[in-house]
Design an enzyme around this catalytic site. Structure first.
Site, PDB file in Angstrom:
ATOM      1  N   LYS A  76      40.443  30.496  40.801  1.00 18.02           N
ATOM      2  CA  LYS A  76      40.152  31.111  42.099  1.00 18.02           C
ATOM      3  C   LYS A  76      40.837  30.343  43.234  1.00 18.02           C
ATOM      4  O   LYS A  76      41.464  30.917  44.124  1.00 18.02           O
ATOM      5  CB  LYS A  76      38.640  31.141  42.312  1.00 18.02           C
ATOM      6  CG  LYS A  76      38.206  31.481  43.694  1.00 18.02           C
ATOM      7  CD  LYS A  76      38.438  32.936  44.003  1.00 18.02           C
ATOM      8  CE  LYS A  76      38.307  33.222  45.461  1.00 18.02           C
ATOM      9  NZ  LYS A  76      38.228  34.627  45.765  1.00 18.02           N
ATOM     10  N   CYS A  83      38.403  33.281  53.199  1.00 20.77           N
ATOM     11  CA  CYS A  83      38.845  32.894  51.856  1.00 20.77           C
ATOM     12  C   CYS A  83      40.061  31.992  51.916  1.00 20.77           C
ATOM     13  O   CYS A  83      39.990  30.809  51.637  1.00 20.77           O
ATOM     14  CB  CYS A  83      39.168  34.157  51.063  1.00 20.77           C
ATOM     15  SG  CYS A  83      37.902  35.417  51.213  1.00 20.77           S
TER      16      CYS A  83
HETATM   17  N1  SAJ Z   1      48.423  37.430  56.010  1.00 16.28           N
HETATM   18  C1  SAJ Z   1      49.635  37.182  56.631  1.00 16.28           C
HETATM   19  N2  SAJ Z   1      50.777  37.614  56.012  1.00 16.28           N
HETATM   20  C2  SAJ Z   1      50.752  38.273  54.829  1.00 16.28           C
HETATM   21  C3  SAJ Z   1      49.517  38.510  54.196  1.00 16.28           C
HETATM   22  C4  SAJ Z   1      48.352  38.080  54.819  1.00 16.28           C
HETATM   23  O1  SAJ Z   1      49.703  36.571  57.700  1.00 16.28           O
HETATM   24  O2  SAJ Z   1      51.827  38.652  54.357  1.00 16.28           O
HETATM   25  C5  SAJ Z   1      47.181  36.964  56.647  1.00 16.28           C
HETATM   26  C6  SAJ Z   1      46.181  38.084  56.960  1.00 16.28           C
HETATM   27  O3  SAJ Z   1      46.476  38.694  58.193  1.00 16.28           O
HETATM   28  C7  SAJ Z   1      44.881  37.313  56.968  1.00 16.28           C
HETATM   29  C8  SAJ Z   1      45.099  36.248  55.883  1.00 16.28           C
HETATM   30  O4  SAJ Z   1      46.492  36.157  55.719  1.00 16.28           O
HETATM   31  O5  SAJ Z   1      44.673  36.644  58.198  1.00 16.28           O
HETATM   32  C9  SAJ Z   1      44.454  36.569  54.558  1.00 16.28           C
HETATM   33  O6  SAJ Z   1      44.587  37.956  54.250  1.00 16.28           O
HETATM   34  P1  SAJ Z   1      44.855  38.499  52.757  1.00 16.28           P
HETATM   35  O7  SAJ Z   1      44.890  39.974  52.833  1.00 16.28           O
HETATM   36  O8  SAJ Z   1      46.033  37.815  52.185  1.00 16.28           O
HETATM   37  O9  SAJ Z   1      43.639  37.968  51.917  1.00 16.28           O
HETATM   38  P2  SAJ Z   1      42.039  38.000  52.100  1.00 16.28           P
HETATM   39  O10 SAJ Z   1      41.642  36.671  52.665  1.00 16.28           O
HETATM   40  O11 SAJ Z   1      41.566  39.202  52.787  1.00 16.28           O
HETATM   41  O12 SAJ Z   1      41.603  38.091  50.570  1.00 16.28           O
HETATM   42  C10 SAJ Z   1      42.019  37.071  49.687  1.00 16.28           C
HETATM   43  C11 SAJ Z   1      42.607  37.719  48.426  1.00 16.28           C
HETATM   44  N3  SAJ Z   1      43.279  36.702  47.629  1.00 16.28           N
HETATM   45  C12 SAJ Z   1      44.557  36.879  47.184  1.00 16.28           C
HETATM   46  O13 SAJ Z   1      45.209  37.863  47.422  1.00 16.28           O
HETATM   47  C13 SAJ Z   1      45.114  35.784  46.347  1.00 16.28           C
HETATM   48  C14 SAJ Z   1      41.498  38.388  47.618  1.00 16.28           C
HETATM   49  O14 SAJ Z   1      42.009  38.868  46.372  1.00 16.28           O
HETATM   50  C15 SAJ Z   1      40.362  37.386  47.366  1.00 16.28           C
HETATM   51  O15 SAJ Z   1      39.305  37.974  46.632  1.00 16.28           O
HETATM   52  C16 SAJ Z   1      39.833  36.949  48.723  1.00 16.28           C
HETATM   53  O16 SAJ Z   1      40.894  36.266  49.390  1.00 16.28           O
HETATM   54  C17 SAJ Z   1      38.647  36.032  48.509  1.00 16.28           C
HETATM   55  O17 SAJ Z   1      37.517  36.498  48.676  1.00 16.28           O
HETATM   56  O18 SAJ Z   1      38.838  34.876  48.130  1.00 16.28           O
END
Ligand code: SAJ
Length: 423
Positions: A205, A259
Protein backbone atom coordinates in the site's frame (compact mmCIF):
# COMPACT_ATOMS: atom_id res chain seq x y z
CA UNK A 1 -16.11 -19.64 6.25
CA UNK A 2 -19.58 -18.05 6.24
CA UNK A 3 -20.15 -14.49 7.34
CA UNK A 4 -23.61 -13.57 8.55
CA UNK A 5 -22.77 -10.43 10.42
CA UNK A 6 -19.84 -8.05 10.13
CA UNK A 7 -18.86 -4.89 11.90
CA UNK A 8 -17.18 -2.04 9.99
CA UNK A 9 -15.40 0.48 12.19
CA UNK A 10 -15.09 3.96 10.67
CA UNK A 11 -17.73 5.29 8.26
CA UNK A 12 -15.65 7.62 6.10
CA UNK A 13 -14.71 7.49 2.44
CA UNK A 14 -13.67 3.82 2.74
CA UNK A 15 -15.70 2.37 5.60
CA UNK A 16 -19.09 3.63 4.44
CA UNK A 17 -18.80 2.34 0.86
CA UNK A 18 -17.40 -0.96 2.18
CA UNK A 19 -20.17 -1.38 4.77
CA UNK A 20 -22.92 -0.56 2.28
CA UNK A 21 -21.47 -2.78 -0.43
CA UNK A 22 -21.41 -5.76 1.96
CA UNK A 23 -24.96 -4.90 3.02
CA UNK A 24 -26.10 -4.74 -0.60
CA UNK A 25 -24.76 -8.30 -0.98
CA UNK A 26 -27.07 -9.57 1.75
CA UNK A 27 -24.71 -9.42 4.74
CA UNK A 28 -25.92 -7.96 8.03
CA UNK A 29 -23.56 -5.05 8.64
CA UNK A 30 -23.12 -2.90 11.74
CA UNK A 31 -21.47 0.33 10.63
CA UNK A 32 -19.74 1.98 13.58
CA UNK A 33 -18.46 5.51 13.96
CA UNK A 34 -17.28 7.30 17.09
CA UNK A 35 -18.46 10.68 15.77
CA UNK A 36 -22.05 11.16 17.06
CA UNK A 37 -22.81 13.58 14.23
CA UNK A 38 -21.84 11.02 11.60
CA UNK A 39 -23.99 8.41 13.36
CA UNK A 40 -27.07 10.62 13.58
CA UNK A 41 -26.68 11.94 10.01
CA UNK A 42 -26.56 8.40 8.65
CA UNK A 43 -29.33 7.15 10.91
CA UNK A 44 -31.50 9.88 9.39
CA UNK A 45 -30.70 8.55 5.93
CA UNK A 46 -28.44 11.49 5.09
CA UNK A 47 -24.73 11.47 4.14
CA UNK A 48 -21.82 13.43 5.62
CA UNK A 49 -19.51 12.88 2.61
CA UNK A 50 -19.89 13.05 -1.15
CA UNK A 51 -18.86 10.25 -3.47
CA UNK A 52 -20.63 9.55 -6.76
CA UNK A 53 -23.35 6.88 -6.31
CA UNK A 54 -22.79 6.51 -2.56
CA UNK A 55 -26.00 8.20 -1.41
CA UNK A 56 -28.19 5.79 -3.39
CA UNK A 57 -26.20 2.77 -2.21
CA UNK A 58 -26.28 3.77 1.47
CA UNK A 59 -29.96 4.63 1.44
CA UNK A 60 -30.85 1.31 -0.21
CA UNK A 61 -28.68 -0.56 2.33
CA UNK A 62 -30.39 1.23 5.22
CA UNK A 63 -33.85 0.60 3.79
CA UNK A 64 -33.12 -3.11 3.33
CA UNK A 65 -32.32 -3.34 7.06
CA UNK A 66 -28.97 -4.98 6.25
CA UNK A 67 -27.04 -1.87 7.26
CA UNK A 68 -27.36 -0.59 10.80
CA UNK A 69 -25.49 2.44 12.10
CA UNK A 70 -24.13 2.38 15.65
CA UNK A 71 -21.66 4.16 17.89
CA UNK A 72 -20.23 0.95 19.41
CA UNK A 73 -19.16 -2.35 17.86
CA UNK A 74 -21.06 -5.51 18.76
CA UNK A 75 -20.27 -9.21 18.44
CA UNK A 76 -19.90 -10.23 14.78
CA UNK A 77 -18.19 -12.83 12.59
CA UNK A 78 -15.74 -10.28 11.20
CA UNK A 79 -14.50 -6.81 12.11
CA UNK A 80 -13.07 -4.40 9.54
CA UNK A 81 -11.10 -1.39 10.76
CA UNK A 82 -11.33 1.46 8.24
CA UNK A 83 -10.49 4.53 10.32
CA UNK A 84 -8.15 7.33 9.24
CA UNK A 85 -4.41 7.39 9.89
CA UNK A 86 -3.54 11.07 9.62
CA UNK A 87 -0.07 12.37 10.36
CA UNK A 88 1.07 14.39 13.34
CA UNK A 89 2.67 17.84 12.92
CA UNK A 90 6.10 16.16 12.83
CA UNK A 91 4.86 13.85 9.99
CA UNK A 92 4.73 10.70 12.14
CA UNK A 93 1.67 8.50 11.66
CA UNK A 94 -1.13 9.23 14.11
CA UNK A 95 -2.26 5.72 14.99
CA UNK A 96 -4.64 6.80 17.74
CA UNK A 97 -7.82 6.08 15.73
CA UNK A 98 -6.56 2.64 14.69
CA UNK A 99 -5.53 1.82 18.25
CA UNK A 100 -8.85 2.87 19.77
CA UNK A 101 -10.81 1.02 17.06
CA UNK A 102 -8.83 -2.16 17.87
CA UNK A 103 -9.41 -1.62 21.59
CA UNK A 104 -13.14 -1.24 21.03
CA UNK A 105 -13.25 -4.68 19.40
CA UNK A 106 -11.58 -6.46 22.36
CA UNK A 107 -14.72 -6.96 24.52
CA UNK A 108 -16.62 -8.41 21.53
CA UNK A 109 -13.93 -10.68 20.07
CA UNK A 110 -14.90 -14.37 19.99
CA UNK A 111 -13.02 -17.51 18.89
CA UNK A 112 -12.88 -17.96 15.07
CA UNK A 113 -13.60 -14.26 14.42
CA UNK A 114 -11.75 -12.47 11.63
CA UNK A 115 -10.27 -9.00 12.14
CA UNK A 116 -9.09 -7.00 9.13
CA UNK A 117 -7.16 -3.75 9.23
CA UNK A 118 -7.70 -1.64 6.09
CA UNK A 119 -6.32 1.68 7.31
CA UNK A 120 -3.00 2.66 5.74
CA UNK A 121 -0.37 1.94 8.37
CA UNK A 122 3.40 1.85 8.84
CA UNK A 123 5.01 -1.54 8.13
CA UNK A 124 4.53 -4.14 10.91
CA UNK A 125 1.51 -2.38 12.46
CA UNK A 126 -0.75 -5.45 12.21
CA UNK A 127 1.74 -7.76 13.86
CA UNK A 128 3.41 -5.41 16.33
CA UNK A 129 0.50 -3.19 17.37
CA UNK A 130 -2.89 -4.66 16.46
CA UNK A 131 -2.31 -8.29 17.47
CA UNK A 132 -1.18 -7.40 21.04
CA UNK A 133 -4.23 -5.16 21.54
CA UNK A 134 -6.67 -7.82 20.34
CA UNK A 135 -4.92 -10.44 22.48
CA UNK A 136 -5.99 -8.47 25.56
CA UNK A 137 -9.23 -10.44 24.99
CA UNK A 138 -7.39 -13.55 26.21
CA UNK A 139 -7.49 -15.03 22.69
CA UNK A 140 -4.35 -15.59 20.62
CA UNK A 141 -4.01 -14.16 17.10
CA UNK A 142 -3.59 -16.86 14.47
CA UNK A 143 -4.59 -19.55 16.95
CA UNK A 144 -7.99 -18.47 18.31
CA UNK A 145 -8.90 -15.74 15.82
CA UNK A 146 -7.82 -14.68 12.34
CA UNK A 147 -6.06 -11.39 11.66
CA UNK A 148 -5.12 -9.78 8.33
CA UNK A 149 -4.19 -6.50 6.70
CA UNK A 150 -5.98 -5.65 3.47
CA UNK A 151 -5.26 -2.21 2.05
CA UNK A 152 -8.01 -0.23 0.43
CA UNK A 153 -6.81 0.92 -3.00
CA UNK A 154 -9.85 2.70 -4.39
CA UNK A 155 -9.65 6.03 -6.16
CA UNK A 156 -11.83 8.77 -4.67
CA UNK A 157 -14.42 9.67 -7.32
CA UNK A 158 -14.44 6.02 -8.50
CA UNK A 159 -14.74 4.28 -5.15
CA UNK A 160 -17.84 2.16 -5.73
CA UNK A 161 -16.59 0.73 -9.02
CA UNK A 162 -12.98 0.23 -7.89
CA UNK A 163 -14.06 -1.41 -4.61
CA UNK A 164 -15.58 -4.21 -6.65
CA UNK A 165 -13.30 -4.33 -9.69
CA UNK A 166 -9.80 -3.67 -8.32
CA UNK A 167 -7.45 -6.47 -7.42
CA UNK A 168 -7.47 -6.93 -3.65
CA UNK A 169 -4.38 -7.77 -1.60
CA UNK A 170 -4.95 -9.67 1.64
CA UNK A 171 -2.01 -10.16 3.98
CA UNK A 172 -2.61 -12.59 6.81
CA UNK A 173 -0.57 -12.89 9.97
CA UNK A 174 -0.62 -16.54 8.91
CA UNK A 175 -1.83 -18.28 5.71
CA UNK A 176 -5.15 -19.29 7.30
CA UNK A 177 -5.96 -15.66 8.14
CA UNK A 178 -5.32 -14.60 4.53
CA UNK A 179 -7.56 -17.38 3.25
CA UNK A 180 -10.40 -16.52 5.62
CA UNK A 181 -9.95 -12.90 4.52
CA UNK A 182 -10.46 -14.05 0.94
CA UNK A 183 -13.73 -15.74 1.95
CA UNK A 184 -14.90 -12.38 3.25
CA UNK A 185 -13.94 -10.12 0.35
CA UNK A 186 -15.01 -12.52 -2.35
CA UNK A 187 -18.56 -11.73 -1.28
CA UNK A 188 -18.31 -8.68 -3.55
CA UNK A 189 -14.81 -8.31 -5.04
CA UNK A 190 -14.71 -9.23 -8.72
CA UNK A 191 -11.02 -8.34 -9.21
CA UNK A 192 -8.28 -10.83 -8.43
CA UNK A 193 -7.73 -11.59 -4.75
CA UNK A 194 -4.02 -11.87 -3.99
CA UNK A 195 -2.84 -13.45 -0.77
CA UNK A 196 0.34 -12.55 1.04
CA UNK A 197 1.57 -11.84 4.57
CA UNK A 198 0.45 -8.85 6.64
CA UNK A 199 3.68 -6.83 6.54
CA UNK A 200 4.08 -7.25 2.78
CA UNK A 201 0.49 -6.04 2.33
CA UNK A 202 1.21 -2.95 4.46
CA UNK A 203 4.33 -2.27 2.42
CA UNK A 204 2.47 -2.71 -0.89
CA UNK A 205 0.00 0.00 0.00
CA UNK A 206 2.74 2.46 0.96
CA UNK A 207 4.77 1.59 -2.14
CA UNK A 208 1.84 2.27 -4.46
CA UNK A 209 1.12 5.73 -3.14
CA UNK A 210 4.80 6.63 -2.82
CA UNK A 211 5.39 5.57 -6.42
CA UNK A 212 2.64 7.92 -7.55
CA UNK A 213 3.94 10.75 -5.37
CA UNK A 214 7.42 10.41 -6.91
CA UNK A 215 5.96 10.45 -10.41
CA UNK A 216 3.88 13.57 -9.75
CA UNK A 217 6.92 15.27 -8.19
CA UNK A 218 8.96 14.77 -11.34
CA UNK A 219 6.12 16.29 -13.40
CA UNK A 220 6.02 19.26 -11.01
CA UNK A 221 9.77 19.69 -11.21
CA UNK A 222 9.55 19.59 -15.01
CA UNK A 223 6.99 22.42 -14.85
CA UNK A 224 9.55 24.58 -13.03
CA UNK A 225 12.32 23.68 -15.47
CA UNK A 226 10.02 24.44 -18.41
CA UNK A 227 9.47 27.98 -17.15
CA UNK A 228 13.23 28.45 -16.71
CA UNK A 229 13.87 27.37 -20.30
CA UNK A 230 10.88 29.00 -21.97
CA UNK A 231 9.19 25.68 -22.75
CA UNK A 232 5.51 24.72 -22.49
CA UNK A 233 5.64 21.74 -20.12
CA UNK A 234 2.24 20.44 -21.26
CA UNK A 235 3.31 20.21 -24.88
CA UNK A 236 6.67 18.75 -23.88
CA UNK A 237 4.98 16.06 -21.73
CA UNK A 238 2.55 15.21 -24.49
CA UNK A 239 5.40 14.60 -26.92
CA UNK A 240 7.61 12.81 -24.36
CA UNK A 241 4.71 10.47 -23.59
CA UNK A 242 4.79 9.27 -27.19
CA UNK A 243 7.90 7.32 -26.13
CA UNK A 244 6.80 3.72 -25.57
CA UNK A 245 8.24 3.54 -22.05
CA UNK A 246 7.54 7.06 -20.76
CA UNK A 247 4.36 8.16 -19.03
CA UNK A 248 4.84 11.49 -17.27
CA UNK A 249 1.95 12.52 -15.04
CA UNK A 250 0.39 15.99 -14.81
CA UNK A 251 1.96 18.93 -13.05
CA UNK A 252 -0.39 20.99 -10.92
CA UNK A 253 -0.58 22.98 -7.70
CA UNK A 254 0.74 20.03 -5.67
CA UNK A 255 -0.35 16.72 -4.18
CA UNK A 256 -3.18 16.67 -1.69
CA UNK A 257 -5.74 14.36 -0.19
CA UNK A 258 -5.52 12.00 2.67
CA UNK A 259 -3.44 9.35 0.94
CA UNK A 260 -0.58 10.27 -1.34
CA UNK A 261 0.43 13.38 0.60
CA UNK A 262 0.49 11.40 3.84
CA UNK A 263 1.50 7.79 3.24
CA UNK A 264 5.07 8.32 1.96
CA UNK A 265 5.90 9.90 5.30
CA UNK A 266 5.15 6.55 7.00
CA UNK A 267 8.10 5.06 5.12
CA UNK A 268 10.31 8.04 5.95
CA UNK A 269 9.33 7.68 9.60
CA UNK A 270 9.97 3.94 9.61
CA UNK A 271 13.39 4.21 7.93
CA UNK A 272 14.71 7.79 7.71
CA UNK A 273 18.18 6.60 6.70
CA UNK A 274 16.85 4.75 3.64
CA UNK A 275 14.42 7.28 2.20
CA UNK A 276 16.13 10.45 0.84
CA UNK A 277 14.22 10.24 -2.46
CA UNK A 278 10.83 9.86 -0.77
CA UNK A 279 11.51 12.74 1.60
CA UNK A 280 12.61 15.01 -1.27
CA UNK A 281 9.55 14.00 -3.27
CA UNK A 282 7.31 15.15 -0.45
CA UNK A 283 9.20 18.42 -0.22
CA UNK A 284 8.90 19.03 -3.99
CA UNK A 285 5.16 18.39 -4.03
CA UNK A 286 4.55 20.32 -0.82
CA UNK A 287 6.32 23.37 -2.23
CA UNK A 288 4.41 23.40 -5.51
CA UNK A 289 1.79 25.91 -4.22
CA UNK A 290 4.70 28.34 -3.77
CA UNK A 291 5.58 27.87 -7.43
CA UNK A 292 1.96 28.58 -8.42
CA UNK A 293 1.97 31.75 -6.33
CA UNK A 294 5.33 32.92 -7.75
CA UNK A 295 4.09 32.25 -11.29
CA UNK A 296 0.88 34.16 -10.65
CA UNK A 297 2.85 37.06 -9.13
CA UNK A 298 4.92 37.20 -12.31
CA UNK A 299 1.79 37.15 -14.49
CA UNK A 300 0.13 39.93 -12.48
CA UNK A 301 3.25 42.04 -11.88
CA UNK A 302 3.01 41.51 -8.12
CA UNK A 303 0.29 40.33 -5.76
CA UNK A 304 -0.11 43.12 -3.20
CA UNK A 305 -3.61 44.53 -3.37
CA UNK A 306 -4.67 42.19 -6.22
CA UNK A 307 -8.11 40.64 -5.93
CA UNK A 308 -7.96 36.98 -6.92
CA UNK A 309 -10.81 34.53 -7.35
CA UNK A 310 -9.53 31.03 -6.58
CA UNK A 311 -11.74 28.53 -8.39
CA UNK A 312 -11.73 25.07 -6.83
CA UNK A 313 -10.49 24.12 -3.37
CA UNK A 314 -10.81 20.33 -3.24
CA UNK A 315 -7.63 18.28 -3.36
CA UNK A 316 -8.39 17.06 -6.89
CA UNK A 317 -11.07 17.24 -9.61
CA UNK A 318 -14.65 16.17 -9.03
CA UNK A 319 -14.40 15.32 -5.34
CA UNK A 320 -15.48 17.38 -2.33
CA UNK A 321 -12.57 16.37 -0.08
CA UNK A 322 -10.62 19.40 1.17
CA UNK A 323 -8.01 17.52 3.19
CA UNK A 324 -4.38 18.54 2.58
CA UNK A 325 -5.55 20.44 -0.49
CA UNK A 326 -2.82 22.30 -2.40
CA UNK A 327 -5.50 24.68 -3.73
CA UNK A 328 -6.26 25.80 -0.18
CA UNK A 329 -2.56 26.15 0.58
CA UNK A 330 -2.19 28.27 -2.58
CA UNK A 331 -5.08 30.52 -1.51
CA UNK A 332 -3.49 31.05 1.92
CA UNK A 333 -0.12 31.86 0.35
CA UNK A 334 -1.78 34.41 -1.95
CA UNK A 335 -3.36 36.09 1.07
CA UNK A 336 0.01 36.07 2.87
CA UNK A 337 1.54 37.78 -0.17
CA UNK A 338 -0.93 40.65 0.16
CA UNK A 339 -3.56 39.56 -2.36
CA UNK A 340 -7.20 39.57 -1.43
CA UNK A 341 -8.71 36.17 -2.16
CA UNK A 342 -12.28 35.03 -2.64
CA UNK A 343 -12.47 31.28 -3.15
CA UNK A 344 -15.22 29.04 -4.48
CA UNK A 345 -15.56 25.26 -4.26
CA UNK A 346 -18.49 24.02 -6.38
CA UNK A 347 -18.64 20.64 -4.58
CA UNK A 348 -18.77 22.26 -1.13
CA UNK A 349 -20.19 25.73 -1.70
CA UNK A 350 -20.89 26.29 2.00
CA UNK A 351 -17.54 25.14 3.33
CA UNK A 352 -15.86 27.26 5.98
CA UNK A 353 -12.09 27.52 6.03
CA UNK A 354 -10.39 29.60 8.72
CA UNK A 355 -8.47 32.52 7.22
CA UNK A 356 -10.17 32.33 3.81
CA UNK A 357 -13.09 34.22 2.38
CA UNK A 358 -15.40 31.85 0.52
CA UNK A 359 -18.18 32.61 -1.94
CA UNK A 360 -21.11 30.22 -2.15
CA UNK A 361 -21.44 30.67 -5.91
CA UNK A 362 -19.27 31.47 -8.88
CA UNK A 363 -20.76 34.88 -9.61
CA UNK A 364 -20.00 36.12 -6.08
CA UNK A 365 -16.45 34.79 -6.32
CA UNK A 366 -15.57 36.63 -9.52
CA UNK A 367 -17.65 39.81 -9.30
CA UNK A 368 -14.84 41.95 -7.87
CA UNK A 369 -11.76 40.04 -9.07
CA UNK A 370 -8.70 41.27 -10.93
CA UNK A 371 -7.67 37.73 -11.86
CA UNK A 372 -9.14 34.24 -11.88
CA UNK A 373 -7.07 31.25 -10.79
CA UNK A 374 -8.24 27.81 -11.91
CA UNK A 375 -6.88 25.72 -9.05
CA UNK A 376 -8.83 22.46 -9.51
CA UNK A 377 -9.99 20.99 -12.78
CA UNK A 378 -13.56 20.24 -11.63
CA UNK A 379 -15.81 19.43 -14.62
CA UNK A 380 -18.15 22.43 -14.08
CA UNK A 381 -15.18 24.81 -13.81
CA UNK A 382 -13.38 23.34 -16.80
CA UNK A 383 -16.46 23.80 -18.92
CA UNK A 384 -17.07 27.46 -18.02
CA UNK A 385 -17.80 29.63 -21.05
CA UNK A 386 -15.26 32.50 -21.10
CA UNK A 387 -17.65 34.78 -22.99
CA UNK A 388 -20.23 34.35 -20.20
CA UNK A 389 -17.60 34.82 -17.46
CA UNK A 390 -16.33 38.02 -19.08
CA UNK A 391 -19.81 39.51 -18.49
CA UNK A 392 -19.79 38.82 -14.74
CA UNK A 393 -16.24 39.76 -13.77
CA UNK A 394 -14.03 42.82 -14.19
CA UNK A 395 -11.01 40.43 -14.26
CA UNK A 396 -9.09 40.32 -17.51
CA UNK A 397 -6.35 37.92 -16.41
CA UNK A 398 -6.78 34.17 -15.96
CA UNK A 399 -4.19 31.76 -14.63
CA UNK A 400 -4.77 28.08 -15.29
CA UNK A 401 -2.76 25.98 -12.80
CA UNK A 402 -4.14 22.63 -14.00
CA UNK A 403 -4.32 22.83 -17.81
CA UNK A 404 -8.10 22.79 -17.67
CA UNK A 405 -8.92 25.67 -20.01
CA UNK A 406 -8.36 26.30 -23.71
CA UNK A 407 -6.11 29.32 -24.16
CA UNK A 408 -7.61 30.45 -27.48
CA UNK A 409 -11.17 30.56 -26.10
CA UNK A 410 -10.22 32.73 -23.12
CA UNK A 411 -8.12 35.01 -25.26
CA UNK A 412 -10.98 35.36 -27.75
CA UNK A 413 -13.20 36.45 -24.84
CA UNK A 414 -10.72 39.24 -23.98
CA UNK A 415 -8.64 37.61 -21.21
CA UNK A 416 -4.86 37.58 -20.81
CA UNK A 417 -4.15 33.89 -20.41
CA UNK A 418 -1.39 32.27 -18.35
CA UNK A 419 -0.81 28.59 -17.66
CA UNK A 420 1.34 26.89 -15.03
CA UNK A 421 4.59 25.62 -16.49
CA UNK A 422 4.07 27.22 -19.87
CA UNK A 423 7.23 29.19 -20.49
N1 SAJ B 1 -2.20 14.67 -9.04
C1 SAJ B 1 -1.39 15.48 -9.82
N2 SAJ B 1 -1.01 15.02 -11.05
C2 SAJ B 1 -1.41 13.82 -11.53
C3 SAJ B 1 -2.22 12.99 -10.72
C4 SAJ B 1 -2.61 13.45 -9.47
O1 SAJ B 1 -0.99 16.58 -9.42
O2 SAJ B 1 -1.04 13.49 -12.66
C5 SAJ B 1 -2.61 15.14 -7.71
C6 SAJ B 1 -4.13 15.24 -7.52
O3 SAJ B 1 -4.61 16.47 -8.00
C7 SAJ B 1 -4.24 15.09 -6.02
C8 SAJ B 1 -3.11 14.10 -5.68
O4 SAJ B 1 -2.23 14.16 -6.77
O5 SAJ B 1 -3.97 16.31 -5.35
C9 SAJ B 1 -3.57 12.68 -5.47
O6 SAJ B 1 -4.58 12.33 -6.41
P1 SAJ B 1 -4.68 10.87 -7.09
O7 SAJ B 1 -5.87 10.88 -7.96
O8 SAJ B 1 -3.38 10.52 -7.70
O9 SAJ B 1 -4.84 9.88 -5.87
P2 SAJ B 1 -5.80 9.82 -4.58
O10 SAJ B 1 -5.01 10.38 -3.44
O11 SAJ B 1 -7.13 10.37 -4.83
O12 SAJ B 1 -5.92 8.24 -4.43
C10 SAJ B 1 -4.75 7.48 -4.25
C11 SAJ B 1 -4.78 6.29 -5.23
N3 SAJ B 1 -3.47 5.66 -5.25
C12 SAJ B 1 -2.83 5.40 -6.43
O13 SAJ B 1 -3.28 5.69 -7.51
C13 SAJ B 1 -1.51 4.71 -6.32
C14 SAJ B 1 -5.85 5.30 -4.80
O14 SAJ B 1 -5.79 4.12 -5.60
C15 SAJ B 1 -5.65 4.92 -3.32
O15 SAJ B 1 -6.63 4.01 -2.87
C16 SAJ B 1 -5.77 6.21 -2.51
O16 SAJ B 1 -4.69 7.06 -2.91
C17 SAJ B 1 -5.67 5.86 -1.04
O17 SAJ B 1 -6.71 5.83 -0.38
O18 SAJ B 1 -4.57 5.57 -0.56
Amino acid sequence: MDFNKICVLGLGYIGLPTASTFASHGIHVIGVDVNPQVVSTLQNGDLHIYEPGLRTLVQAALRSGNLEIASQPEPADAFIIAVPTPFLPDKRADMSFVVSAAESIVPHLRPANLVILESTSPPRTTIDRIAPILEQSGLTAGQDFYLAYSPERVLPGQILRELIENARVIGGIDPASAEIGRDLYQIFVQGEILLTDATTAEMIKLMENTYRDVNIAIANEFSRLAVRFGVDVWKAIELANRHPRVNILRPGPGVGGHCISVDPWFLVEAAPDLTPLIRTTRQVNDSQPEFVVASLAKALGGLAGKRIAVLGLAYKPDVDDLRESPAIETAHLLENAGASVVAFEPNKPNAEIPGLKLASNLADAVEEADALLLAVSHTPLRSLDPSVISQITPARVVFDAVNGWTQERWQAAGFHFFRLGAG
